[in-house]
Design an enzyme around this catalytic site. Structure first.
Site, PDB file in Angstrom:
ATOM      1  N   THR A 107       0.212 -15.087  44.381  1.00  0.00           N
ATOM      2  CA  THR A 107       0.034 -14.282  43.172  1.00  0.00           C
ATOM      3  C   THR A 107       1.263 -13.400  43.054  1.00  0.00           C
ATOM      4  O   THR A 107       2.219 -13.548  43.822  1.00  0.00           O
ATOM      5  CB  THR A 107      -1.269 -13.451  43.230  1.00  0.00           C
ATOM      6  N   VAL A 126      -2.120 -18.045  36.628  1.00  0.00           N
ATOM      7  CA  VAL A 126      -0.843 -17.349  36.449  1.00  0.00           C
ATOM      8  C   VAL A 126      -1.030 -15.916  36.919  1.00  0.00           C
ATOM      9  O   VAL A 126      -2.012 -15.256  36.550  1.00  0.00           O
ATOM     10  CB  VAL A 126      -0.393 -17.365  34.976  1.00  0.00           C
ATOM     11  N   CYS A 127      -0.121 -15.442  37.751  1.00  0.00           N
ATOM     12  CA  CYS A 127      -0.096 -14.055  38.190  1.00  0.00           C
ATOM     13  C   CYS A 127      -1.453 -13.651  38.801  1.00  0.00           C
ATOM     14  O   CYS A 127      -1.964 -14.347  39.679  1.00  0.00           O
ATOM     15  CB  CYS A 127       0.304 -13.163  37.018  1.00  0.00           C
ATOM     16  N   THR A 128      -2.063 -12.573  38.328  1.00  0.00           N
ATOM     17  CA  THR A 128      -3.308 -12.090  38.923  1.00  0.00           C
ATOM     18  C   THR A 128      -4.513 -12.943  38.537  1.00  0.00           C
ATOM     19  O   THR A 128      -5.637 -12.649  38.977  1.00  0.00           O
ATOM     20  CB  THR A 128      -3.574 -10.627  38.521  1.00  0.00           C
TER      21      THR A 128
END
Length: 350
Positions: free
Chosen positions: A133, A113-115
């Site tokens: 990302t 998730v995300c970074t």
């Protein structure tokens, strides 16, 4: 509401947490899986840290941990790696990267998730794969890890047994896609409605990027045809033109699309052009004639018909969604009902 037989095998989800992890990266997906259990799911979620110690999130909230990564002896159906604002230091944490690698080795699918994508990349798990990302960091992901093909537009990307998602709340979108894969579209829809989120959200880093929703093709010539369509939607992409470009017959081209992508050439090209048109409508004030021309539809009327066919709204109405949330006027996209609207044509990542 729950209909689980005693003999059903649980779906094991392991979430790796660490000091400074972003809270919603963790709790958003967990809430999706927990809600799925109310509709017949069988998820069992465990939190893991590199040393088994509880952690404090970037928001200052404490998270309890079930066990240490080295103590994980089971095979996870999903390993989830969230992100955090201090990702530049996290990718230098050898113990954390070792935990990522160890959990991945005992997982059927690993997702970020995300970074969290930076942790997967630093652990060498995204080499030779497509990934995404948060939009703010896609350039850095591509620069730091040149062996990763970064898609800056997708809400999430599935490449084999790896999934990566965009900014924070996209972990919910990714998790809904996994629920649909595991339990079917009806359960995923029920979860989305219960959580009052879009099963598919319009705009932004769209999970319905045609490039990411199409499975890998084994045919290089077909991949070249697909890439040509996404690179210039306004070019000639009729069946005969694509067949000529690939050096094969129209019949062979049609068969390849059916066997490799599960769709028709015309349908694929329309999806590519829809994606291009939506991007223009979301990000600018170009006249409809210009949007139609540059996206490949040719005329505003053709553009209008395509939007009606695919989304059930006009291009103008689609553009209006991105002018304001409607919070002050009470005209937001969910004002009509407590349940989110669901556009008609959902494409799943492979």
């Amino acid at each position: 509401m729950t209909d689980r037989s005693p003999g059903q095998k649980p779906l094991l989800v392991t979430v790796l947490v660490f000091p400074g992890v972003r809270l919603l990266d963790v709790t958003g997906p967990i809430e999706v899986f927990a809600t799925a259990n109310e509709f017949g799911g069988r998820y069992r979620v465990r939190t893991v840290s590199s040393d088994g110690a509880d952690v404090t999130t970037s928001a200052g909230t404490g998270l309890s941990v079930d066990l240490a990564a080295p103590d994980v002896s089971y095979v996870s159906d999903v390993v989830l790696v969230p992100g955090g604002p201090e990702w530049p230091s996290l990718i230098k944490d050898d113990a954390l990267l070792s935990a990522v690698q160890a959990l991945d080795a005992r997982s059927r699918l690993t997702a970020s998730v995300c970074t969290g994508a930076f942790l997967l990349a630093a652990a060498g798990l995204l080499d030779g794969r497509r990934a995404t990302t948060h939009w703010r960091y896609t350039d850095q992901l591509a620069l730091r890890y040149p062996r990763v093909t970064v898609d800056p537009d997708a809400l999430f990307v599935r490449d084999g047994r790896m999934m990566t998602s965009a900014g924070v709340s996209s972990g919910i979108d990714l998790s809904l896609a996994l629920v649909e894969e595991h339990l079917g579209v009806d359960v995923a829809r029920a979860v989305a409605k219960d959580m009052v989120v879009f099963m598919q959200r319009p705009g932004g880093q769209s999970q319905f990027s045609v490039r990411t929703s199409s499975p890998h093709t084994r045919q290089d010539m077909l991949r070249r045809v697909l890439d040509a369509a996404t690179e210039d939607p306004s070019a000639d992409h009729t069946l005969s033109a694509m067949a000529r470009r690939a050096g094969i017959s129209t019949r062979h081209m049609t068969r390849l699309f059916r066997e490799e992508l599960g769709t028709t050439p015309a349908r694929y090209v329309e999806q590519v052009r829809m994606e291009a048109a939506k991007a223009m409508l979301e990000g600018g004030d170009d006249p409809m004639a210009s949007v139609a021309r540059h996206s490949g539809f040719g005329s505003p009327e053709s553009l209008r018909r395509a939007f009606a066919r695919n989304l059930g709204i006009t291009p103008g109405a689609y553009r209006a969604r991105f002018r304001t949330t409607g919070a002050t006027s009470g005209t937001g996209p969910m004002t009509d009902s407590s349940e989110p609207r669901e556009p008609s044509d959902r494409l799943l990542s492979p």
